[in-house]
Each structure stands twice: as structure tokens, then as C-alpha cells.
Design a protein around this motif. Structure first.
Motif, PDB file in Angstrom:
ATOM      1  N   ARG A 129       0.855  -1.176   0.000  1.00 65.47           N
ATOM      2  CA  ARG A 129       0.000   0.000   0.000  1.00 65.47           C
ATOM      3  C   ARG A 129       0.894   1.230   0.000  1.00 65.47           C
ATOM      4  O   ARG A 129       2.103   1.131   0.202  1.00 65.47           O
ATOM      5  N   VAL A 130       0.295   2.401  -0.227  1.00 66.22           N
ATOM      6  CA  VAL A 130       1.046   3.655  -0.241  1.00 66.22           C
ATOM      7  C   VAL A 130       0.960   4.307   1.129  1.00 66.22           C
ATOM      8  O   VAL A 130      -0.123   4.454   1.698  1.00 66.22           O
ATOM      9  N   CYS A 155       5.860   2.717  -1.168  1.00 65.89           N
ATOM     10  CA  CYS A 155       5.158   1.442  -1.068  1.00 65.89           C
ATOM     11  C   CYS A 155       5.640   0.719   0.189  1.00 65.89           C
ATOM     12  O   CYS A 155       6.851   0.596   0.408  1.00 65.89           O
ATOM     13  N   VAL A 156       4.689   0.286   1.008  1.00 72.93           N
ATOM     14  CA  VAL A 156       5.010  -0.459   2.223  1.00 72.93           C
ATOM     15  C   VAL A 156       4.164  -1.731   2.244  1.00 72.93           C
ATOM     16  O   VAL A 156       3.089  -1.778   1.648  1.00 72.93           O
ATOM     17  N   ALA A 157       4.653  -2.741   2.923  1.00 71.33           N
ATOM     18  CA  ALA A 157       3.947  -4.020   2.993  1.00 71.33           C
ATOM     19  C   ALA A 157       2.645  -3.894   3.766  1.00 71.33           C
ATOM     20  O   ALA A 157       2.548  -3.125   4.731  1.00 71.33           O
ATOM     21  N   CYS A 158       1.650  -4.656   3.341  1.00 66.30           N
ATOM     22  CA  CYS A 158       0.397  -4.739   4.093  1.00 66.30           C
ATOM     23  C   CYS A 158       0.660  -5.481   5.406  1.00 66.30           C
ATOM     24  O   CYS A 158       1.547  -6.339   5.472  1.00 66.30           O
ATOM     25  N   ALA A 159      -0.103  -5.170   6.420  1.00 72.99           N
ATOM     26  CA  ALA A 159       0.007  -5.871   7.697  1.00 72.99           C
ATOM     27  C   ALA A 159      -0.462  -7.312   7.533  1.00 72.99           C
ATOM     28  O   ALA A 159      -1.242  -7.624   6.619  1.00 72.99           O
ATOM     29  N   ASP A 160       0.007  -8.184   8.409  1.00 72.54           N
ATOM     30  CA  ASP A 160      -0.441  -9.579   8.394  1.00 72.54           C
ATOM     31  C   ASP A 160      -1.961  -9.626   8.445  1.00 72.54           C
ATOM     32  O   ASP A 160      -2.589  -8.857   9.168  1.00 72.54           O
ATOM     33  N   THR A 166      -3.942  -8.871   6.005  1.00 75.07           N
ATOM     34  CA  THR A 166      -4.543  -7.950   5.041  1.00 75.07           C
ATOM     35  C   THR A 166      -3.905  -8.157   3.678  1.00 75.07           C
ATOM     36  O   THR A 166      -2.830  -8.745   3.566  1.00 75.07           O
ATOM     37  N   THR A 167      -4.569  -7.653   2.644  1.00 80.05           N
ATOM     38  CA  THR A 167      -4.098  -7.852   1.279  1.00 80.05           C
ATOM     39  C   THR A 167      -4.433  -6.631   0.435  1.00 80.05           C
ATOM     40  O   THR A 167      -5.273  -5.817   0.813  1.00 80.05           O
ATOM     41  N   ASN A 168      -3.770  -6.493  -0.697  1.00 78.58           N
ATOM     42  CA  ASN A 168      -4.058  -5.404  -1.623  1.00 78.58           C
ATOM     43  C   ASN A 168      -3.592  -5.823  -3.006  1.00 78.58           C
ATOM     44  O   ASN A 168      -2.524  -6.424  -3.155  1.00 78.58           O
ATOM     45  N   ALA A 169      -4.385  -5.514  -4.006  1.00 80.36           N
ATOM     46  CA  ALA A 169      -4.000  -5.795  -5.387  1.00 80.36           C
ATOM     47  C   ALA A 169      -2.856  -4.863  -5.788  1.00 80.36           C
ATOM     48  O   ALA A 169      -2.702  -3.768  -5.246  1.00 80.36           O
ATOM     49  N   ALA A 170      -2.055  -5.282  -6.736  1.00 78.08           N
ATOM     50  CA  ALA A 170      -0.983  -4.444  -7.263  1.00 78.08           C
ATOM     51  C   ALA A 170      -1.580  -3.242  -7.988  1.00 78.08           C
ATOM     52  O   ALA A 170      -2.719  -3.283  -8.450  1.00 78.08           O
ATOM     53  N   GLY A 171      -0.801  -2.162  -8.085  1.00 80.65           N
ATOM     54  CA  GLY A 171      -1.207  -1.045  -8.919  1.00 80.65           C
ATOM     55  C   GLY A 171      -1.430   0.279  -8.214  1.00 80.65           C
ATOM     56  O   GLY A 171      -1.718   1.273  -8.878  1.00 80.65           O
ATOM     57  N   ASP A 172      -1.295   0.352  -6.892  1.00 84.71           N
ATOM     58  CA  ASP A 172      -1.454   1.640  -6.210  1.00 84.71           C
ATOM     59  C   ASP A 172      -0.320   2.574  -6.653  1.00 84.71           C
ATOM     60  O   ASP A 172       0.836   2.176  -6.744  1.00 84.71           O
ATOM     61  N   ASP A 173      -0.648   3.834  -6.919  1.00 77.18           N
ATOM     62  CA  ASP A 173       0.283   4.846  -7.411  1.00 77.18           C
ATOM     63  C   ASP A 173       0.865   5.617  -6.229  1.00 77.18           C
ATOM     64  O   ASP A 173       0.156   6.365  -5.560  1.00 77.18           O
ATOM     65  N   ALA A 174       2.165   5.456  -5.990  1.00 79.96           N
ATOM     66  CA  ALA A 174       2.807   6.077  -4.828  1.00 79.96           C
ATOM     67  C   ALA A 174       2.902   7.597  -4.936  1.00 79.96           C
ATOM     68  O   ALA A 174       3.182   8.265  -3.948  1.00 79.96           O
ATOM     69  N   GLY A 234       0.372   9.417  -5.451  1.00 76.55           N
ATOM     70  CA  GLY A 234      -0.930   9.914  -5.012  1.00 76.55           C
ATOM     71  C   GLY A 234      -1.094   9.824  -3.507  1.00 76.55           C
ATOM     72  O   GLY A 234      -0.127   9.789  -2.745  1.00 76.55           O
ATOM     73  N   SER A 235      -2.345   9.749  -3.102  1.00 84.82           N
ATOM     74  CA  SER A 235      -2.686   9.693  -1.678  1.00 84.82           C
ATOM     75  C   SER A 235      -2.354   8.333  -1.073  1.00 84.82           C
ATOM     76  O   SER A 235      -2.187   7.344  -1.794  1.00 84.82           O
ATOM     77  N   ASP A 236      -2.293   8.296   0.257  1.00 89.13           N
ATOM     78  CA  ASP A 236      -2.111   7.030   0.964  1.00 89.13           C
ATOM     79  C   ASP A 236      -3.266   6.085   0.619  1.00 89.13           C
ATOM     80  O   ASP A 236      -4.390   6.525   0.383  1.00 89.13           O
ATOM     81  N   THR A 237      -2.972   4.797   0.586  1.00 91.44           N
ATOM     82  CA  THR A 237      -3.984   3.781   0.323  1.00 91.44           C
ATOM     83  C   THR A 237      -4.021   2.806   1.487  1.00 91.44           C
ATOM     84  O   THR A 237      -3.188   2.877   2.391  1.00 91.44           O
ATOM     85  N   ALA A 238      -4.978   1.892   1.463  1.00 91.29           N
ATOM     86  CA  ALA A 238      -5.147   0.943   2.558  1.00 91.29           C
ATOM     87  C   ALA A 238      -5.199  -0.474   2.010  1.00 91.29           C
ATOM     88  O   ALA A 238      -5.518  -0.698   0.842  1.00 91.29           O
ATOM     89  N   CYS A 239      -4.896  -1.420   2.874  1.00 91.31           N
ATOM     90  CA  CYS A 239      -5.043  -2.832   2.544  1.00 91.31           C
ATOM     91  C   CYS A 239      -6.404  -3.298   3.054  1.00 91.31           C
ATOM     92  O   CYS A 239      -6.973  -2.700   3.960  1.00 91.31           O
ATOM     93  N   ASP A 240      -6.910  -4.352   2.457  1.00 90.87           N
ATOM     94  CA  ASP A 240      -8.199  -4.919   2.838  1.00 90.87           C
ATOM     95  C   ASP A 240      -7.999  -6.126   3.733  1.00 90.87           C
ATOM     96  O   ASP A 240      -6.978  -6.817   3.622  1.00 90.87           O
ATOM     97  N   VAL A 241      -8.983  -6.408   4.570  1.00 90.64           N
ATOM     98  CA  VAL A 241      -8.928  -7.624   5.377  1.00 90.64           C
ATOM     99  C   VAL A 241      -8.900  -8.806   4.419  1.00 90.64           C
ATOM    100  O   VAL A 241      -9.663  -8.844   3.446  1.00 90.64           O
TER     101      VAL A 241
END
Length: 95
Positions: A44-45, A50-55, A57-65, A67-74
Motif C-alpha cells: 500500500r502507499v 510502497c510499504v507491505a500490508c500488515a499480516d 490484510t491484502t491489496n492488489a498491485a497497482g497503487d500509485d505512490a 498519489g494519496s495514501d492507500t489501505a489494505c483490505d482484510v
């Protein structure tokens, strides 16, 4: 290395972007651009990096660093229902 040309001078790339070293000529008549950093799977951003998602959680590839911060999903829950859809974790928890 991580610079672009702006008004005939080398300038740092904006946060969350990169530019390969060499190839940009500051004496040329055109400004150059930096490319956005694109995060990979399970990243996630945060603060334009780019930083790793927490254990768990998951996130698809493609977040643009750039831009704004993004989040990982459960992460999806265990098991599938009769229709092949993932069964939400909450379905396994008794209230």
C-alpha cells in the motif's frame, strides 16, 4: 539519479516518482517527467512510498505512490459458500 529536467536544470522527482539516471539533457528545449512508483501485490502507499500490508490484510498491485495514501483490505475468509463465493469471516463467528 532520481531527477528530471525543469527549465533547463536538473530537479528532484516529486515524491512517489522515479526517473532512471542518464538520458535527460538539461540543455534540451523540453522538460522531462518522472514516472510514478507502482506498488506490488500486498503493498500500500504510505507517505509516497510502497510499504507491505500488515499480516492478515491484502491489496492488489497497482497503487500509485505519487498519489494519496492507500489501505489494505482484510484478507478473504476461509471457505466458500455453495455458489463459489468466499464466505465472510463474520459468518463463522457466533454473537
Amino acid at each position: 539519479g532520481n531527477e528530471r529536467v525543469v527549465s533547463h536544470a536538473c530537479a528532484p522527482c516529486p515524491p512517489g516518482t522515479v526517473n532512471a539516471a542518464g538520458g535527460d539533457d538539461a540543455s534540451a528545449n523540453e522538460d522531462t517527467d518522472c514516472d510514478p512508483v507502482v506498488c506490488g501485490v500486498d503493498e500500500r502507499v504510505r507517505a509516497h512510498a510502497c510499504v507491505a500490508c500488515a499480516d492478515g490484510t491484502t491489496n492488489a498491485a497497482g497503487d500509485d505512490a505519487s498519489g494519496s495514501d492507500t489501505a489494505c483490505d482484510v484478507a478473504p475468509a476461509f471457505g466458500d459458500d455453495a455458489h463459489g463465493a468466499a464466505t465472510p469471516y463474520a459468518s463463522f463467528v457466533d454473537d
